[in-house]
Design an enzyme around this catalytic site. Structure first.
Site, mmCIF file in Angstrom:
data_model
loop_
_atom_site.group_PDB
_atom_site.id
_atom_site.type_symbol
_atom_site.label_atom_id
_atom_site.label_comp_id
_atom_site.label_asym_id
_atom_site.label_seq_id
_atom_site.Cartn_x
_atom_site.Cartn_y
_atom_site.Cartn_z
ATOM 1 N N LYS A 1 -5.394 -87.157 -55.703
ATOM 2 C CA LYS A 1 -4.091 -86.441 -55.406
ATOM 3 C C LYS A 1 -3.982 -85.565 -56.944
ATOM 4 C CE LYS A 1 -0.242 -86.721 -52.847
ATOM 5 N NZ LYS A 1 -0.326 -86.833 -51.517
ATOM 6 N N GLY B 1 13.406 -84.862 -41.986
ATOM 7 C CA GLY B 1 12.405 -83.804 -42.446
ATOM 8 C C GLY B 1 11.284 -83.494 -41.280
HETATM 9 P P1 NAD Z 1 10.342 -83.577 -45.974
HETATM 10 O O1 NAD Z 1 10.522 -83.091 -46.920
HETATM 11 O O2 NAD Z 1 9.953 -82.539 -44.503
HETATM 12 O O3 NAD Z 1 11.338 -84.888 -45.358
HETATM 13 C C1 NAD Z 1 11.874 -85.637 -46.088
HETATM 14 C C2 NAD Z 1 13.470 -85.641 -45.836
HETATM 15 O O4 NAD Z 1 14.012 -86.794 -46.375
HETATM 16 C C3 NAD Z 1 14.345 -84.428 -46.198
HETATM 17 O O5 NAD Z 1 14.959 -83.805 -45.022
HETATM 18 C C4 NAD Z 1 14.972 -84.697 -47.450
HETATM 19 O O6 NAD Z 1 16.362 -84.237 -47.145
HETATM 20 C C5 NAD Z 1 15.229 -86.298 -47.043
HETATM 21 N N1 NAD Z 1 15.554 -87.243 -47.923
HETATM 22 C C6 NAD Z 1 15.505 -87.051 -49.126
HETATM 23 N N2 NAD Z 1 16.017 -88.085 -49.987
HETATM 24 C C7 NAD Z 1 16.857 -88.943 -48.917
HETATM 25 C C8 NAD Z 1 17.728 -89.812 -48.826
HETATM 26 N N3 NAD Z 1 18.195 -90.443 -50.270
HETATM 27 N N4 NAD Z 1 18.262 -90.367 -47.687
HETATM 28 C C9 NAD Z 1 17.942 -89.842 -46.562
HETATM 29 N N5 NAD Z 1 16.929 -88.457 -46.575
HETATM 30 C C10 NAD Z 1 16.521 -88.146 -47.755
HETATM 31 O O7 NAD Z 1 8.959 -84.504 -46.085
HETATM 32 P P2 NAD Z 1 7.949 -85.107 -44.885
HETATM 33 O O8 NAD Z 1 6.893 -84.177 -44.757
HETATM 34 O O9 NAD Z 1 8.937 -85.399 -43.615
HETATM 35 O O10 NAD Z 1 7.423 -86.521 -45.359
HETATM 36 C C11 NAD Z 1 8.487 -87.552 -45.084
HETATM 37 C C12 NAD Z 1 7.657 -88.777 -46.188
HETATM 38 O O11 NAD Z 1 6.322 -88.831 -45.433
HETATM 39 C C13 NAD Z 1 7.346 -88.414 -47.458
HETATM 40 O O12 NAD Z 1 7.444 -89.572 -48.067
HETATM 41 C C14 NAD Z 1 5.822 -88.095 -47.278
HETATM 42 O O13 NAD Z 1 5.206 -88.437 -48.718
HETATM 43 C C15 NAD Z 1 5.535 -88.962 -46.388
HETATM 44 N N6 NAD Z 1 4.217 -88.368 -45.545
HETATM 45 C C16 NAD Z 1 4.230 -87.194 -44.901
HETATM 46 C C17 NAD Z 1 3.072 -86.705 -44.348
HETATM 47 C C18 NAD Z 1 3.140 -85.674 -43.360
HETATM 48 O O14 NAD Z 1 2.146 -85.166 -42.804
HETATM 49 N N7 NAD Z 1 4.096 -84.965 -43.656
HETATM 50 C C19 NAD Z 1 1.959 -87.718 -44.229
HETATM 51 C C20 NAD Z 1 1.973 -88.886 -45.080
HETATM 52 C C21 NAD Z 1 3.098 -89.315 -45.491
#
Ligand code: NAD
Length: 349
Positions: free
Chosen positions: A74, A176
């Site tokens: 990472k 998100g």
């Molecule tokens: P993203 O940034 O699109 O969505 C995250 C959402 O969470 C945002 O809308 C943000 O406003 C919201 N948020 C932040 N703090 C918050 C809180 N306290 N309460 C409620 N909502 C809150 O990110 P994503 O790509 O959807 O990823 C979401 C999670 O999944 C992350 O932890 C990421 O590391 C993990 N993840 C994502 C992927 C991927 O393919 N995108 C893969 C593996 C893991």
């Protein structure tokens, strides 16, 4: 590094572009380390380093348990995304990635986009998650969400005796990328979906697409009863305070590092009778998708491979129950077993 067993950590800086990067290579037993690049305004270098160390270790387990021939890595870039992003910034970073000669392969993460990967790709071939028009696999979020959906169905089977989610009260925390794609699957199956987010615009988007979804106050989610809690925002939301309040039999969501402390909160969930799908197992869809990009992208192959998260989740539940341990530990043991067995193959021809 010693505590978590990292192989290598590299610090990079370039005053011309403002680049300050830490690349953490945790383990390359199974293959080159792969993991996204996160751009974040950390309060200190120490905070950034801890994030890089924790996240890269998580990637080792994620790839190992998913049967991929990849190790865990990472990168974190320190600073304000709004001020730093430029072609020169990404290309300078691409040169640093290239200097590791393929020991670390990068991809998208928080605050990095397909377009940024395109700039990085001008300086190194060790970049994935490129746009579709460049032969890449594009946005991993729909595939990650599909894997979370599969893992959630397996958990429902264990908890309720059936994997049908129709009528189930499911809270998706975080609307998100992953949260929204997950909610689309759940609504289609007829689940009673609720969501919360700190970003009002995201909530408006969700309700416009799916008017049946109920928006709830994020501060009171654990005061309510749910069938399934799906953390899809930040890490560490499963902690002593939240577990004490929780009135839901299943936790199955896409966020990374959901347990604030796996040694404390894994056993605490078992004691409370809450079924937990390990984060690095259920959210591996994105890395599986990217691993297929390395071989030449094929969408059907990606989704078929991700669907195996369903069976793998049931296997982990069985292992944990038989061994009398929590599911996160069972998943870690399964990943470590594979790494140890493959490491032995390296001896001899
Ligand atoms: P993203 O940034 O699109 O969505 C995250 C959402 O969470 C945002 O809308 C943000 O406003 C919201 N948020 C932040 N703090 C918050 C809180 N306290 N309460 C409620 N909502 C809150 O990110 P994503 O790509 O959807 O990823 C979401 C999670 O999944 C992350 O932890 C990421 O590391 C993990 N993840 C994502 C992927 C991927 O393919 N995108 C893969 C593996 C893991």
């Amino acid at each position: 590094m010693q505590q978590m067993g990292h192989e290598q950590v590299v610090f990079c800086q370039d005053p011309n572009t403002g680049l300050n990067a830490i690349i953490a290579v945790h383990n390359t037993t199974l293959g080159p380390s792969l993991g996204g690049t996160r751009l974040w305004n950390y309060n200190s270098h120490e905070e950034a380093l801890i994030d890089a160390l924790r996240l890269s270790r998580g990637m080792t387990y994620k790839s190992a348990i998913s049967g991929l021939n990849l190790g865990g890595g990472k990168a974190v870039l320190i600073g304000d995304a709004g001020k730093l992003k430029s072609e020169a910034f990404w290309r300078r970073y691409g040169k640093f990635v290239n200097s590791l000669n393929g020991k670390y392969i990068t991809a998208e993460d928080v605050n990095t986009s397909k377009g940024d990967m395109e700039y990085i790709g001008m300086e190194t071939k060790f970049v994935t998650g490129k746009p579709e028009y460049m032969g890449g696999s594009g946005d991993p979020s729909p595939v990650t969400a599909y894997g979370v959906y599969m893992g959630m169905k397996a958990a429902a089977k264990k908890a309720f005796g059936s994997d049908v989610l129709t009528g189930k009260r499911i809270l998706v925390q975080g609307a998100g990328n992953v949260g929204q794609y997950l909610m689309a699957h759940l609504v289609e199956e007829g689940a009673k979906v609720s969501t919360c987010d700190i970003n009002e615009a995201k909530l408006k988007q969700v309700v416009a697409k799916h008017p049946t979804i109920d928006v709830v106050d994020g501060n009171t989610i654990f005061d309510k009863e749910w069938d399934i809690y799906a953390p899809c925002a930040l890490g560490a939301t499963v902690n002593t305070e939240s577990i004490n309040k929780m009135k839901c039999p299943v936790i199955a969501g896409g966020a990374n590092n959901q347990l604030a402390d796996e040694n404390v909160h894994g056993p605490m969930l078992v004691e409370k009778g809450i079924i937990y799908v390990p984060d690095f197992l259920i959210n591996a869809g994105g890395i599986i998708n990217i691993s297929i990009e390395i071989d030449g992208y094929n969408k059907d192959r990606a989704y078929n491979t991700v669907a195996k998260i369903y069976d793998r989740t049931l296997t982990i539940f069985d292992m944990a129950e038989k061994a009398g341990i929590h599911t996160q530990l069972a998943a870690m043991q399964m990943a470590e077993k594979r790494m140890n067995e493959i490491a032995k193959l390296r001896v001899g021809i």
